[in-house]
Design a protein around this motif. Structure first.
Motif, PDB file in Angstrom:
ATOM      1  N   TRP A   1      42.599  43.432  40.198  1.00 27.91           N
ATOM      2  CA  TRP A   1      41.290  42.786  40.052  1.00 27.91           C
ATOM      3  C   TRP A   1      41.352  41.614  39.080  1.00 27.91           C
ATOM      4  CZ3 TRP A   1      37.581  43.778  43.457  1.00 27.91           C
ATOM      5  CH2 TRP A   1      37.725  44.932  44.237  1.00 27.91           C
ATOM      6  N   THR A   2      42.200  41.747  38.079  1.00 28.16           N
ATOM      7  CA  THR A   2      42.353  40.643  37.124  1.00 28.16           C
ATOM      8  C   THR A   2      42.942  39.429  37.835  1.00 28.16           C
ATOM      9  OG1 THR A   2      42.692  42.224  35.351  1.00 28.16           O
ATOM     10  CG2 THR A   2      43.428  39.979  34.943  1.00 28.16           C
ATOM     11  N   LYS A   3      43.920  39.693  38.734  1.00 27.32           N
ATOM     12  CA  LYS A   3      44.544  38.590  39.473  1.00 27.32           C
ATOM     13  C   LYS A   3      43.491  37.870  40.340  1.00 27.32           C
ATOM     14  CE  LYS A   3      48.149  37.647  42.847  1.00 27.32           C
ATOM     15  NZ  LYS A   3      48.966  38.262  43.888  1.00 27.32           N
ATOM     16  N   LEU A   4      42.673  38.674  41.005  1.00 23.38           N
ATOM     17  CA  LEU A   4      41.625  38.099  41.864  1.00 23.38           C
ATOM     18  C   LEU A   4      40.647  37.262  41.027  1.00 23.38           C
ATOM     19  CD1 LEU A   4      40.950  38.298  44.874  1.00 23.38           C
ATOM     20  CD2 LEU A   4      39.372  40.136  44.340  1.00 23.38           C
ATOM     21  N   TYR A   5      40.328  37.809  39.858  1.00 24.07           N
ATOM     22  CA  TYR A   5      39.404  37.113  38.953  1.00 24.07           C
ATOM     23  C   TYR A   5      40.033  35.797  38.466  1.00 24.07           C
ATOM     24  CZ  TYR A   5      36.509  36.323  34.808  1.00 24.07           C
ATOM     25  OH  TYR A   5      35.688  35.770  33.874  1.00 24.07           O
ATOM     26  N   ASN A   6      41.329  35.862  38.118  1.00 24.79           N
ATOM     27  CA  ASN A   6      42.014  34.655  37.640  1.00 24.79           C
ATOM     28  C   ASN A   6      42.087  33.591  38.731  1.00 24.79           C
ATOM     29  OD1 ASN A   6      42.353  35.990  35.290  1.00 24.79           O
ATOM     30  ND2 ASN A   6      44.541  36.402  35.552  1.00 24.79           N
TER      31      ASN A   6
END
Lengths: 170, 726
Positions: free
Chosen positions: A66-71
Motif C-alpha cells: 500500500w505504501t508503494k501504491l501511495y508513493n
C-alpha cells in the motif's frame, strides 16, 4: 451482545470524534477504529464485522504494497484514493494490482458482501458514486460541514438494515 | 624599290587559294570547281586530286541551301560578300563555318557560280552557344565592376528581357546590400577564385532573390584586379529553405527506417542542439531509437504515430521523453508525419521537435499544486465539519436556545432577542445602584467601580441610541454584560442582599448567554456557508486536472434536484424557499453532469445567498424555472434581494474571475467571485450561455435605489438534447 463494526478513518479520533457519540449512546454497537489501510486490513483479518465504513482518502499505514501504491500517486491521498483501492481489492480482486493473500472465510471472493460496506468521504457524488455502485456499495455519505453527528450511526443502521435477513438489498 | 611595293609585287604572285582561310569556287548548283587545302581540311576532303563533291552534301539541312541562294540572289552584285554561319555535317559530325560568298556572273548577268571563303568557327560557335544557352547566368565584369558581358540566363535571373539591358551597369545596382558587392570583389581579389558564394540580389521588379556565384579574378599582367567572370545560379528556394532550417527555433529532422534502425538522415542544427550536439553533422546517421528515454517511450510514440498514419494524419503535439548526448532527460513536443513508399509501407518519418522541458515541468508543478490545493481544501472541509460539530455541541451549553432551529439568526431577530434580557439586567442593576447610595453599602466596592457600574447601566438603558446599527448591538451588550458580571462579583456580599446580587449576576449571565448564542449561531452559519464555497472551489480548481468526463444524456429535473439537494441545508438555514417549476418534466440535455450540477449549484447558492429576509412571517423565495425556447433549454434563477448595479452587469464585470460586486458583501455575505465565471464557462463549453438581469422589485423605484430590493434573474441556456421537450 453488541454488533461489531469497523470504521477506517484517519480523522476518527480527531476532527470526526463527534460522530462516535451517537454510536456509543445507541448502546447497540461495538465500534472498532482503524486509522489506515494497513490497520484496517489487520482488523478485517482478525474479526468478522457486520458493517465496515471507510474513507476514500486513507493513508497507507505500515504495509509495503500500500505504501508503494501511495508513493506512486506522488504521496497524494486525493490521487491515491486508497480507500477505493481497498474496496476494489476486497470486492473485485481481478481488477486490483494489490494481492491481499490468504483471506479469512468471510472475505473470500464467494462470501464477501458489498452490502456490508459503506463510504463516508469528502468526495462528491460524481467523483466516486459510479465506481461505488459498480462495486455494489450503496450506503454512502458525502462529508460536508452540514454533516450531523448522527451520520455515522445512520450509515451503520442502513448497512444493518440491508444485510439483515429480509432486509432491502439493492 | 620601296619595301611595300616589293611586298605587293610578290603578293600578286599568290592566288586567292593561297589565303590562310578556306577558299573555294562552286558552280551554281554547288559542285566544287576548286578549293584550297584549308577547305579540304575543314570538309575532310582528300588532300589533293580532283573534287567530285558538292557543298550541298555538307549542309546539315539541305533545304537551307535554297534559302541561302535566294538571299545571295537578292544581294546581287554588291561588292560586300554575304556572311553566314553555316551548320555543316562532316563525316557525321557537326561543324560550323563562317562563310562569305559572292556570286560570279556571265556576260549576260546570269549567275555562273560562287566564289567563297570559309573559316572553321566550330569551337567558338559551340562556346558561344553554350554561353547563351546555359541555364545558369554567365557574366563578366570590368575593373570597375561594370557588366561587360552577360548571357540571357543572367538577364533572366535578374528579371531583364535581354543581356543588353544589363551591360554597362555597375554590379552594385543589383545587390540588396551594396557592401556585399564590395566584399565579394575584395574576396576574389584576394583569393582569385570563389565558389558557391551566396549573395542577395534585387530583381528588376524589386523582388529579392538569392544567387550562388562562382567566379574567378581577371588580372592585368602585373596581377592587378581587372575584373571578374563567372557564373551565377538562382538558389532562392534552397537558400530560403536553408535559412529556415538554420533560423527556425525548432529541431527539424527526417528519419528513415533501414535495417531495423531508425537512421537520422537529415536534421538542422537546432535539432542537434536539443540533444547537446554542436552540429547536425555530428548526428546524421545515428539511430534515433537511442534518443528516446526508454524503449517503452519509443514504442508508445511509434504506436501513436502509426495509428495516425493509418488515417493519413500527422501526429501533432505528442510529448516525448528523450535523452540527450550526456544522458540527461528532456521533454519535447513532436509534430511529425510518417513517410511511406509507393506501396504504402512506412519507411520513416519527418517532423519537428520543440523543447518543452521547462513547460512540462511547470505543467507538472501546476498539476501538483492543483492537487495540493485540492487536498488543502479537502482538509478545510474536514476542519469546517469539526468546527460545526463543536459549535453544535457548544450551543447546548447555552440552552435554552430561543431562536428557530436550523435557521439563520437574522440581525433583526438578534436585536429583538437581546432587548428583554438587556432590560432585565438594566432593572436589577438599577436596583443595586439605588441601594448602593447609602454610605455603608458604598463601601462594598471602590467608588470608581460603582461609577463603572453606573456607566454600564447607562449603556444598557440607551444602547439603541448609542449603537444605531442593529448588527453591533448584541456584541456591545455582551461586553456590557461581562463587565457588570465581573464588577458584581467584586461586591462585598455582606453589605447587600444575596438575592439582589444573584439577580444582577443571573441577569448579566443571561444577557451574555443570549449574545454568545447569537455569536455561535452566526459562526455556525458562516461555517455552513463557507462549506459550499470550499467545495465549489475545490471542484473548480481540480476540474482541469480530472480527466474530462464523457457527456451523457441527462434529465434536467434530476440535475436540478441534485444541485438543490447539495444546498438543502444552506437554504433551510437561510430560511429560503426554493420553488422549482419545469414546463416539461422530460427535458433532456447532453452534458457532463458533474459540470452542470456544479454550475447549477453555484447559481442556486448565489440566489440563496443574495436573498433578503421578508417582513413578518414571509419566507424569502427563489424561483427556478425551466422552459424551452427555440430548441434550447432556458433555466431561470430568480431571487428577491441584493441588487446588482447596472454597470456591473453591462460591463460584464460580474463574470470576471474573482470579481465581487460592490453590494455583494451586504450583511457580511462571503464569496470567492468564482461562481458566475465558472457557471458561464460550463454553459459555453456545452454550447450555451449565461446572462443576468437585475431591476428594482418595486416598479416605481429608481434603478439606482440600492436600498430597495431587486429582482435578479440569471438565465442559463443549454442546447436541448435533440430538441427533446421543445
Amino acid at each position: 451482545m453488541k454488533t461489531k463494526f469497523l470504521w477506517i478513518e484517519d480523522n476518527a479520533n480527531t476532527n470526526l470524534s463527534y460522530l462516535m457519540m451517537p454510536i456509543y449512546n445507541s448502546g447497540k454497537y461495538d465500534p472498532i477504529i482503524a486509522l489506515s489501510v494497513a490497520d484496517g486490513l489487520h482488523r478485517l483479518w482478525q474479526t468478522e464485522f457486520a458493517a465496515v465504513v471507510l474513507d476514500i482518502r486513507l493513508p497507507p499505514g505500515n504495509d509495503p504494497q500500500w505504501t508503494k501504491l501511495y508513493n506512486l500517486s506522488g504521496h497524494n491521498r486525493g490521487a491515491a484514493q486508497l480507500g477505493l483501492a481497498l474496496l476494489i481489492a476486497l470486492l473485485r480482486p481481478q481488477e486490483s494490482e494489490i494481492d491481499l493473500g490468504n483471506r479469512p472465510a468471510w472475505l473470500k471472493p464467494d462470501k464477501i458482501k458489498p452490502e456490508r460496506f459503506g463510504v463516508l468521504s469528502v468526495e462528491s457524488e460524481f467523483e466516486v458514486t459510479n465506481k461505488l455502485e459498480e462495486l455494489g456499495i450503496t450506503v454512502r455519505h458525502e462529508k460536508t460541514a452540514h454533516t450531523t453527528p448522527g451520520t455515522l450511526l445512520d450509515m451503520v443502521n442502513q448497512i444493518m438494515q440491508k444485510t439483515k435477513p429480509g432486509g432491502v438489498l439493492r | 624599290m620601296l619595301q611595300s611595293e616589293e611586298v605587293l609585287q610578290v603578293a600578286k604572285n599568290y592566288t586567292p587559294f593561297d589565303l590562310p582561310v578556306g577558299v573555294y569556287v562552286i558552280t551554281k548548283d554547288g559542285r566544287f570547281v576548286e578549293c584550297n587545302r584549308q577547305v579540304r581540311e575543314i570538309l575532310s576532303l582528300p588532300p589533293d586530286g580532283t573534287l567530285d563533291a558538292s557543298i550541298v552534301n555538307f549542309y546539315m539541312d539541305p533545304s537551307q541551301r535554297d534559302a541561302f541562294y535566294e538571299q545571295l540572289a537578292r544581294h546581287g552584285s554588291q561588292s560586300t560578300p554575304l556572311k553566314f554561319v553555316l551548320p555543316l555535317k562532316v563525316n557525321g559530325r557537326e561543324k560550323y563555318v563562317e562563310d562569305y560568298s559572292r556570286p560570279i556572273f556571265d556576260d549576260a548577268g546570269e549567275v555562273l557560280g560562287y566564289i567563297c571563303c570559309m573559316v572553321d568557327v566550330t569551337d567558338e560557335y559551340r562556346a558561344n552557344r553554350l554561353f547563351e544557352s546555359l541555364p545558369v547566368g554567365a557574366y563578366q565584369l570590368d575593373a570597375q565592376d561594370k557588366s561587360v558581358h552577360a548571357n540571357k540566363a543572367f538577364a533572366r535571373i535578374l528579371g531583364y528581357r535581354s543581356p543588353e539591358e544589363i551591360e554597362g551597369r555597375p554590379v552594385k545596382d543589383f545587390y540588396v546590400h551594396a557592401h556585399e558587392a564590395d566584399a565579394l570583389r575584395q574576396l576574389i581579389d584576394r583569393t582569385k577564385v570563389v565558389e558557391k558564394y551566396v549573395s542577395e540580389l534585387r530583381k528588376q521588379d524589386g523582388e529579392t532573390i538569392f544567387v550562388q556565384v562562382s567566379a574567378h579574378k581577371i588580372e592585368t599582367p602585373d596581377g592587378a584586379y581587372a575584373g571578374r567572370e563567372g557564373t551565377m545560379m538562382d538558389v532562392t528556394q534552397e537558400e530560403r529553405y536553408r535559412r529556415i532550417m538554420k533560423d527556425v527555433p525548432v529541431g527539424l529532422y527526417t528519419i528513415r527506417q533501414e535495417n531495423g534502425q531508425d537512421r537520422l538522415v537529415h536534421c538542422n542544427d537546432q535539432y542537434a542542439a536539443l540533444f547537446g550536439y554542436a552540429s547536425q553533422k555530428d548526428m546524421i546517421g545515428l539511430d534515433a531509437k537511442n534518443l528516446h528515454a526508454t524503449t517503452q517511450d519509443y514504442l508508445d510514440f511509434m504506436a501513436a504515430l502509426n495509428d495516425k498514419a493509418r488515417h493519413n494524419q500527422p501526429l501533432n503535439g505528442h510529448l516525448l521523453k528523450l535523452t540527450n548526448k550526456d544522458g540527461g532527460g528532456l521533454v519535447a513536443e513532436v509534430n511529425c508525419r510518417a513517410l511511406k513508399d509507393l506501396k504504402g509501407q512506412t519507411i520513416g518519418r519527418t517532423g519537428s521537435l520543440r523543447d518543452v522541458t521547462e513547460e512540462a515541468a511547470l505543467r507538472e508543478k501546476l498539476k501538483q499544486l492543483t492537487y495540493d490545493f485540492g487536498n488543502v481544501l479537502h482538509d478545510y472541509t474536514s476542519t469546517l465539519l469539526m468546527v460545526q460539530l463543536s459549535i453544535t455541541s457548544a450551543l447546548r451549553a447555552f440552552h435554552p436556545d430561543p431562536f428557530r432551529p436550523e435557521v439563520e439568526v437574522s440581525v433583526e431577530e438578534a436585536a429583538a432577542m437581546v432587548a428583554p434580557p438587556a432590560a432585565r439586567l438594566a432593572a436589577s442593576l438599577g436596583q443595586l445602584l439605588a441601594l448602593a447610595k447609602s454610605e455603608d453599602r458604598a463601601m462594598a466596592l471602590p467608588a470608581e467601580r460603582w461609577l463603572d457600574l453606573s456607566d454600564a447601566l447607562a449603556k444598557l438603558e440607551d444602547y439603541e441610541q448609542r449603537i444605531p446599527t442593529p448588527d453591533f448591538r448584541p456584541i456591545f451588550l455582551g461586553e456590557v454584560a461581562w463587565e457588570v458580571q465581573t464588577l458584581a462579583d467584586q461586591i462585598d456580599r455582606k453589605r447587600f442582599s444575596r438575592e439582589l446580587l444573584r439577580q444582577v449576576h443571573d441577569d448579566a449571565q443571561n444577557l451574555a448567554r443570549i449574545v454568545h448564542l447569537i455569536s455561535l449561531r452566526r459562526t455556525r452559519d458562516a461555517v455552513l456557508e463557507m462549506d459550499h464555497q470550499v467545495r465549489a472551489l475545490r471542484e473548480f480548481v481540480t476540474a482541469d486536472v480530472r480527466r474530462r468526463e464523457p457527456r451523457v444524456v441527462c434529465k434536467v429535473a434530476r440535475l436540478i434536484s441534485q444541485a438543490r439537494m447539495n444546498l438543502d441545508e444552506y437554504a433551510r438555514s437561510r430560511g429560503v424557499l426554493v420553488r422549482v417549476k419545469l414546463d416539461n418534466p422530460d427535458y433532456e440535455i447532453f452534458v457532463v453532469p458533474r459540470e452542470v450540477v456544479r454550475a447549477l449549484a453555484n447559481l442556486l447558492h448565489n440566489a440563496i445567498k443574495y436573498s433578503w429576509s421578508r417582513p413578518q412571517d414571509k419566507s424569502p423565495w427563489i424561483n427556478v424555472r425551466a422552459s424551452a425556447v427555440k430548441g434550447k433549454l432556458q433555466l431561470q434563477f430568480e431571487n428577491w434581494g441584493v441588487p446588482i448595479p447596472k454597470d456591473e452587469i453591462e460591463g460584464d464585470l460580474v463574470f470576471n474571475m474573482g470579481f465581487r460586486g460592490k453590494l455583494s458583501g451586504d450583511r457580511g455575505r462571503i464569496g470567492t467571485g468564482i461562481g458566475l465565471t465558472d457557471a458561464r464557462q460550463v454553459a459555453r463549453w456545452h454550447g450555451g450561455d449565461l446572462t443576468l438581469q437585475s431591476h428594482p422589485a418595486i416598479a416605481s423605484r429608481r434603478d439606482d435605489d440600492y436600498k430597495s430590493p431587486f429582482l435578479t434573474t440569471v438565465t442559463l441556456t443549454l442546447p436541448l438534447h435533440e430538441g427533446k421537450g421543445d
